[in-house]
Design a protein around this motif. Sequence first.
Motif, PDB file in Angstrom:
ATOM      1  N   MET A  11       0.725  -1.222   0.053  1.00 43.90           N
ATOM      2  CA  MET A  11       0.144   0.019   0.037  1.00 43.90           C
ATOM      3  C   MET A  11       0.877   1.077   0.059  1.00 43.90           C
ATOM      4  SD  MET A  11      -3.117  -1.036  -0.199  1.00 43.90           S
ATOM      5  CE  MET A  11      -2.573  -2.446  -1.254  1.00 43.90           C
ATOM      6  N   ASP A  12       2.097   1.393   0.918  1.00 40.48           N
ATOM      7  CA  ASP A  12       2.873   2.444   0.891  1.00 40.48           C
ATOM      8  C   ASP A  12       3.416   2.640  -0.490  1.00 40.48           C
ATOM      9  OD1 ASP A  12       2.167   2.801   3.501  1.00 40.48           O
ATOM     10  OD2 ASP A  12       4.146   1.767   4.498  1.00 40.48           O
ATOM     11  N   ALA A  13       3.885   1.474  -1.132  1.00 39.28           N
ATOM     12  CA  ALA A  13       4.534   1.577  -2.348  1.00 39.28           C
ATOM     13  C   ALA A  13       3.659   2.195  -3.552  1.00 39.28           C
ATOM     14  CB  ALA A  13       4.955   0.203  -2.617  1.00 39.28           C
ATOM     15  N   THR A  14       2.229   1.766  -3.396  1.00 45.54           N
ATOM     16  CA  THR A  14       1.464   2.148  -4.204  1.00 45.54           C
ATOM     17  C   THR A  14       1.174   3.635  -4.287  1.00 45.54           C
ATOM     18  OG1 THR A  14       0.092  -0.144  -4.294  1.00 45.54           O
ATOM     19  CG2 THR A  14      -1.089   2.061  -5.111  1.00 45.54           C
ATOM     20  N   TYR A  15       1.054   4.237  -3.123  1.00 44.40           N
ATOM     21  CA  TYR A  15       0.899   5.609  -2.677  1.00 44.40           C
ATOM     22  C   TYR A  15       2.164   6.369  -3.457  1.00 44.40           C
ATOM     23  CZ  TYR A  15       0.790   9.973  -0.390  1.00 44.40           C
ATOM     24  OH  TYR A  15       0.806  11.399   0.115  1.00 44.40           O
ATOM     25  N   ASP A  30       5.823  -0.784 -11.766  1.00 47.17           N
ATOM     26  CA  ASP A  30       6.067   0.566 -11.119  1.00 47.17           C
ATOM     27  C   ASP A  30       6.099   0.216  -9.668  1.00 47.17           C
ATOM     28  OD1 ASP A  30       6.804   1.900 -13.356  1.00 47.17           O
ATOM     29  OD2 ASP A  30       4.552   2.605 -13.524  1.00 47.17           O
ATOM     30  N   ILE A  31       4.801  -0.098  -9.237  1.00 46.73           N
ATOM     31  CA  ILE A  31       4.530  -0.535  -7.548  1.00 46.73           C
ATOM     32  C   ILE A  31       5.565  -1.581  -7.108  1.00 46.73           C
ATOM     33  CG2 ILE A  31       2.622  -1.289  -6.165  1.00 46.73           C
ATOM     34  CD1 ILE A  31       0.613  -0.300  -8.333  1.00 46.73           C
ATOM     35  N   ALA A  32       5.709  -2.660  -7.939  1.00 47.64           N
ATOM     36  CA  ALA A  32       6.851  -3.710  -7.575  1.00 47.64           C
ATOM     37  C   ALA A  32       8.121  -3.049  -7.436  1.00 47.64           C
ATOM     38  CB  ALA A  32       6.995  -4.768  -8.481  1.00 47.64           C
ATOM     39  N   ASP A  33       8.613  -2.062  -8.244  1.00 48.90           N
ATOM     40  CA  ASP A  33       9.910  -1.473  -8.165  1.00 48.90           C
ATOM     41  C   ASP A  33       9.816  -0.604  -6.855  1.00 48.90           C
ATOM     42  OD1 ASP A  33      10.606  -2.312 -10.339  1.00 48.90           O
ATOM     43  OD2 ASP A  33      10.413  -0.561 -11.689  1.00 48.90           O
ATOM     44  N   GLU A  34       8.794   0.177  -6.534  1.00 54.06           N
ATOM     45  CA  GLU A  34       8.501   1.061  -5.280  1.00 54.06           C
ATOM     46  C   GLU A  34       8.554   0.043  -4.011  1.00 54.06           C
ATOM     47  OE1 GLU A  34       8.641   3.923  -4.413  1.00 54.06           O
ATOM     48  OE2 GLU A  34       8.500   4.940  -6.200  1.00 54.06           O
ATOM     49  N   ALA A  35       8.006  -1.252  -4.050  1.00 56.04           N
ATOM     50  CA  ALA A  35       8.048  -1.995  -2.964  1.00 56.04           C
ATOM     51  C   ALA A  35       9.107  -2.994  -2.910  1.00 56.04           C
ATOM     52  CB  ALA A  35       6.676  -2.847  -3.086  1.00 56.04           C
ATOM     53  N   GLU A  36       9.818  -2.796  -3.759  1.00 51.49           N
ATOM     54  CA  GLU A  36      11.395  -3.851  -3.904  1.00 51.49           C
ATOM     55  C   GLU A  36      10.764  -5.126  -3.764  1.00 51.49           C
ATOM     56  OE1 GLU A  36      14.193  -2.174  -0.961  1.00 51.49           O
ATOM     57  OE2 GLU A  36      14.676  -0.382  -2.165  1.00 51.49           O
TER      58      GLU A  36
END
Lengths: 198, 198
Positions: A11-15, A30-36
């Motif tokens: 959820m934080d990564a989606t934000y 993009d979300i996967a990248d943000e969430a590592e």
Amino acid sequence: MNDGDTADDIMDATYRALCTHGYADLTMQDIADEAEKSKAALHYHYDSKHDLLCAFLEYLYDGFVDRIEDPDGEDPHERLLSLVDSVLDKPDDGSEEFGTAILEIRAHAPYEQGFRERLTKFDDYLVDELEAILEDGIADGTFESDLDSEDTARFIVTVLTGAATERVTTGRPVECTRQTLREYVETHLLNGQREVEA
Amino acid sequence: MNDGDTADDIMDATYRALCTHGYADLTMQDIADEAEKSKAALHYHYDSKHDLLCAFLEYLYDGFVDRIEDPDGEDPHERLLSLVDSVLDKPDDGSEEFGTAILEIRAHAPYEQGFRERLTKFDDYLVDELEAILEDGIADGTFESDLDSEDTARFIVTVLTGAATERVTTGRPVECTRQTLREYVETHLLNGQREVEA
């Protein structure tokens, strides 16, 4: 890390991904990248971008309820203004980019029933909260006795929605809306205060 | 066919293409297809999708001004309600899809200065028109003498913007907003009518 942590991380990564890429160009990658995390790990939890964003709207809704429920104030007048302030003020970490992404998501509601249902919940919750405060205020004489609490609550929600849209579209500061809404409450809702306040 | 006809054809095609594809997925090819022209012919007139959409917003603005200027009515009260109706009612050929595409374009204003400038013109024009009617009504005693015409005009525009956003997001009928705005005008703006109308 348990599933709860993972869900919060996503959820934080989606934000963050929405702030960076906006809604239209957002990909699961993009979300996967943000969430590592890997895209596969994301798909383990959510079948599609649509499912993930529906979960994200529910997550935002929970935060929204936490933020606006039980507003501070000595009386219904103060509680009404405090509730309006909570909606107009962004949360601490709220960015302009995020407000923009949310307006994009709003614009996609006609094509995504899951978005529409969840976005409607925000408005309905806010209407219920406002209505309860208005009814308390009508009962204790704070507000005009002939006020229609549901219509008035809906009207205030429309004003708040308009202010959020204007902030994105024209960059108009919400301070102007806050001021006008305060005057609206003081001169039009408060019981017998009209001539005094005008 | 002269250049004026071509420009109108391209604007009409842009309207239809936005209804079909929305803003985010819209390509110059989609517009060319709708206009039954080549993409090269489109690029002869507009360097980019951004340029074409800026021209389209100007075209919409001209139509908006034609539609809302000089509203019907015997007095400022009637003219105010007539103006509000013109904004709430879609033009004859207005579709839900188009309202949705416009909200998408609004959501992109922070990234496209050309959009923001043009969208701001709509709001400013509407504020000016409302303000002029309010001032006429204050001068002739229709409206309360202590009304701040600019603040009130801005407030009404925010309500209208909120209603347009809600129509897209939650599918809420604008009839509810129309009714509440009428009551707002009657109970809060009309001079000395408050107790009678309430």
